[in-house]
Scaffold this motif. Structure first.
Motif, PDB file in Angstrom:
ATOM      1  N   VAL A  77       0.836  -1.202   0.000  1.00 28.09           N
ATOM      2  CA  VAL A  77       0.000   0.000   0.000  1.00 28.09           C
ATOM      3  C   VAL A  77       0.871   1.253   0.000  1.00 28.09           C
ATOM      4  CG1 VAL A  77      -1.756   1.297   1.263  1.00 28.09           C
ATOM      5  CG2 VAL A  77      -1.893  -1.185   1.158  1.00 28.09           C
ATOM      6  N   THR A  78       2.001   1.188   0.695  1.00 31.89           N
ATOM      7  CA  THR A  78       2.932   2.320   0.722  1.00 31.89           C
ATOM      8  C   THR A  78       3.425   2.644  -0.682  1.00 31.89           C
ATOM      9  OG1 THR A  78       3.666   1.830   2.973  1.00 31.89           O
ATOM     10  CG2 THR A  78       5.163   3.137   1.604  1.00 31.89           C
ATOM     11  N   GLN A  79       3.688   1.610  -1.481  1.00 29.72           N
ATOM     12  CA  GLN A  79       4.128   1.834  -2.855  1.00 29.72           C
ATOM     13  C   GLN A  79       3.001   2.406  -3.707  1.00 29.72           C
ATOM     14  OE1 GLN A  79       7.324   1.592  -4.174  1.00 29.72           O
ATOM     15  NE2 GLN A  79       6.207   2.734  -5.744  1.00 29.72           N
ATOM     16  N   MET A  80       1.787   1.911  -3.501  1.00 33.42           N
ATOM     17  CA  MET A  80       0.628   2.478  -4.211  1.00 33.42           C
ATOM     18  C   MET A  80       0.500   3.970  -3.911  1.00 33.42           C
ATOM     19  SD  MET A  80      -2.463  -0.311  -3.800  1.00 33.42           S
ATOM     20  CE  MET A  80      -3.619   0.855  -4.529  1.00 33.42           C
ATOM     21  N   ALA A  81       0.645   4.317  -2.632  1.00 31.01           N
ATOM     22  CA  ALA A  81       0.542   5.716  -2.229  1.00 31.01           C
ATOM     23  C   ALA A  81       1.652   6.549  -2.864  1.00 31.01           C
ATOM     24  CB  ALA A  81       0.596   5.823  -0.702  1.00 31.01           C
ATOM     25  N   ALA A  82       2.860   5.995  -2.885  1.00 33.71           N
ATOM     26  CA  ALA A  82       3.998   6.714  -3.466  1.00 33.71           C
ATOM     27  C   ALA A  82       3.752   7.030  -4.933  1.00 33.71           C
ATOM     28  CB  ALA A  82       5.270   5.897  -3.300  1.00 33.71           C
ATOM     29  N   ASN A  83       3.077   6.128  -5.636  1.00 35.05           N
ATOM     30  CA  ASN A  83       2.769   6.354  -7.043  1.00 35.05           C
ATOM     31  C   ASN A  83       1.830   7.543  -7.244  1.00 35.05           C
ATOM     32  OD1 ASN A  83       4.336   4.142  -7.741  1.00 35.05           O
ATOM     33  ND2 ASN A  83       2.599   2.724  -7.843  1.00 35.05           N
ATOM     34  N   GLU A  84       1.120   7.919  -6.179  1.00 34.45           N
ATOM     35  CA  GLU A  84       0.210   9.079  -6.244  1.00 34.45           C
ATOM     36  C   GLU A  84       0.825  10.312  -5.582  1.00 34.45           C
ATOM     37  OE1 GLU A  84      -2.301   8.654  -8.110  1.00 34.45           O
ATOM     38  OE2 GLU A  84      -2.073   6.463  -8.219  1.00 34.45           O
ATOM     39  N   GLY A  85       2.119  10.213  -5.241  1.00 28.98           N
ATOM     40  CA  GLY A  85       2.799  11.345  -4.625  1.00 28.98           C
ATOM     41  C   GLY A  85       2.595  11.460  -3.127  1.00 28.98           C
ATOM     42  N   LEU A  86       2.132  10.383  -2.493  1.00 26.07           N
ATOM     43  CA  LEU A  86       1.874  10.388  -1.055  1.00 26.07           C
ATOM     44  C   LEU A  86       2.952   9.611  -0.316  1.00 26.07           C
ATOM     45  CD1 LEU A  86      -1.957   9.600  -1.171  1.00 26.07           C
ATOM     46  CD2 LEU A  86      -0.903  11.845  -0.836  1.00 26.07           C
ATOM     47  N   THR A  87       3.245  10.025   0.895  1.00 29.24           N
ATOM     48  CA  THR A  87       4.227   9.340   1.725  1.00 29.24           C
ATOM     49  C   THR A  87       3.526   8.680   2.898  1.00 29.24           C
ATOM     50  OG1 THR A  87       5.946  10.950   1.168  1.00 29.24           O
ATOM     51  CG2 THR A  87       6.306   9.604   3.132  1.00 29.24           C
ATOM     52  N   TYR A  88       3.582   7.355   2.960  1.00 27.09           N
ATOM     53  CA  TYR A  88       3.016   6.604   4.076  1.00 27.09           C
ATOM     54  C   TYR A  88       4.141   6.114   4.972  1.00 27.09           C
ATOM     55  CZ  TYR A  88      -1.758   6.247   2.137  1.00 27.09           C
ATOM     56  OH  TYR A  88      -3.024   6.519   1.672  1.00 27.09           O
ATOM     57  N   ASN A  89       4.011   6.353   6.267  1.00 27.59           N
ATOM     58  CA  ASN A  89       4.983   5.874   7.250  1.00 27.59           C
ATOM     59  C   ASN A  89       4.260   4.992   8.263  1.00 27.59           C
ATOM     60  OD1 ASN A  89       7.358   7.311   6.298  1.00 27.59           O
ATOM     61  ND2 ASN A  89       6.351   9.173   7.006  1.00 27.59           N
ATOM     62  N   PHE A  90       3.975   3.766   7.861  1.00 34.40           N
ATOM     63  CA  PHE A  90       3.231   2.875   8.741  1.00 34.40           C
ATOM     64  C   PHE A  90       3.991   2.558  10.025  1.00 34.40           C
ATOM     65  CE2 PHE A  90       0.814   1.793   4.849  1.00 34.40           C
ATOM     66  CZ  PHE A  90      -0.471   1.949   5.351  1.00 34.40           C
ATOM     67  N   ASP A  91       5.317   2.655   9.973  1.00 36.60           N
ATOM     68  CA  ASP A  91       6.110   2.384  11.177  1.00 36.60           C
ATOM     69  C   ASP A  91       5.897   3.463  12.244  1.00 36.60           C
ATOM     70  OD1 ASP A  91       7.374   4.163   9.398  1.00 36.60           O
ATOM     71  OD2 ASP A  91       9.307   3.859  10.361  1.00 36.60           O
ATOM     72  N   LYS A  92       5.374   4.625  11.843  1.00 35.85           N
ATOM     73  CA  LYS A  92       5.137   5.725  12.778  1.00 35.85           C
ATOM     74  C   LYS A  92       3.656   5.874  13.135  1.00 35.85           C
ATOM     75  CE  LYS A  92       6.983   9.649  11.655  1.00 35.85           C
ATOM     76  NZ  LYS A  92       7.431  10.802  10.818  1.00 35.85           N
ATOM     77  N   ALA A  93       2.766   5.255  12.365  1.00 37.88           N
ATOM     78  CA  ALA A  93       1.325   5.463  12.537  1.00 37.88           C
ATOM     79  C   ALA A  93       0.854   5.020  13.923  1.00 37.88           C
ATOM     80  CB  ALA A  93       0.550   4.720  11.450  1.00 37.88           C
ATOM     81  N   VAL A  94      -0.074   5.804  14.499  1.00 39.84           N
ATOM     82  CA  VAL A  94      -0.617   5.520  15.827  1.00 39.84           C
ATOM     83  C   VAL A  94      -1.993   4.878  15.690  1.00 39.84           C
ATOM     84  CG1 VAL A  94      -1.381   6.537  18.012  1.00 39.84           C
ATOM     85  CG2 VAL A  94       0.637   7.460  16.831  1.00 39.84           C
TER      86      VAL A  94
END
Length: 235
Positions: A77-94
């Motif tokens: 999902v992080t890669q999918m988001a990156a393809n749309e210009g979004l940065t996902y940091n699941f390691d930091k998510a609360v």
């Protein structure tokens, strides 16, 4: 034409779907005649906010996955988001219940800042790793988009906008929404999920064509006279 979007702040596909829809809307020639309304939805209303566990642990527990498998899914999902210009940091998510974030979004909607609130809440959750069930965090997010701090505090310290959130969720159930993001266009067409931009573009065109037929532009028989135009010319 109205487009209603049911979404949850903690839904990774909702942020991706927002970007793809925005791309479609940006290329739509009638975009200035489209009104966007965000609606609340909760994927897990009973979720207990717990900053002490990771998103991978949470996903593994509720889905019966191994933590490694949960990491693989989130990496995808992080890669999918990156393809749309979004940065996902699941390691930091609360891990946090989204109900209060939705209440903030309803306050923002009252001030014409609904879209700004959704964007800020998504970014806070997925990119910045902030606790979207923490009052101080929500106050900071709200003030940053232009909401009065006293109104945010009043809402969070009471049950303001709780009924609006519940109404949105009940309306989604009535419409048969089973997952988010869920886009309803002109109350005639619906797009479920973070579809490709082309799907949104096609559906926008189709829904708008119907909307124009239902709301024809008035044809006025004008008697011309001396007047002033928007460019300042008078005559």
């Amino acid at each position: 034409m109205k487009v209603e979007i049911w979404s949850d702040v903690m839904c990774p596909f909702c942020y991706i779907g927002k970007r793809r829809f925005e791309q479609a809307l940006a290329g739509f020639e009638h975009q200035n005649q489209v009104e966007i309304e965000w609606k609340s939805f909760q994927l897990n209303p009973d979720l207990k906010t717990n900053p002490d566990i990771s998103i991978n642990q949470y996903l593994a527990e509720i889905k019966g996955f191994t933590i490694d498998h949960a990491k693989q899914l989130n990496n995808h999902v992080t890669q999918m988001a990156a393809n749309e210009g979004l940065t996902y940091n699941f390691d930091k998510a609360v891990v946090a219940n989204s109900f209060n974030a939705h209440r903030l979004a309803h306050l923002a909607k009252k001030h014409g800042l609904g879209d700004a609130a959704e964007e800020a809440l998504f970014k806070a959750y997925f990119t910045e790793g902030r606790n979207i069930d923490d009052n101080e965090t929500l106050i900071e997010i709200g003030v940053a988009i232009g909401l009065p701090a006293n109104e945010i505090k009043q809402a969070l310290e009471t049950q303001l906008y709780a009924d609006e959130v519940k109404h949105d969720i009940a309306e989604a159930q009535y419409l048969g929404v089973r997952g988010v993001p869920f886009f309803v266009l002109n109350r005639k067409y619906a797009v479920s999920g973070a579809q490709e931009t082309g799907i949104f573009s096609d559906t926008l065109s189709k829904a708008f064509a119907d909307w124009q037929l239902e709301n024809p532009k008035p044809m006025l028989d004008i008697i011309e006279g001396e007047s002033c135009g928007p460019d300042g010319d008078c005559g």
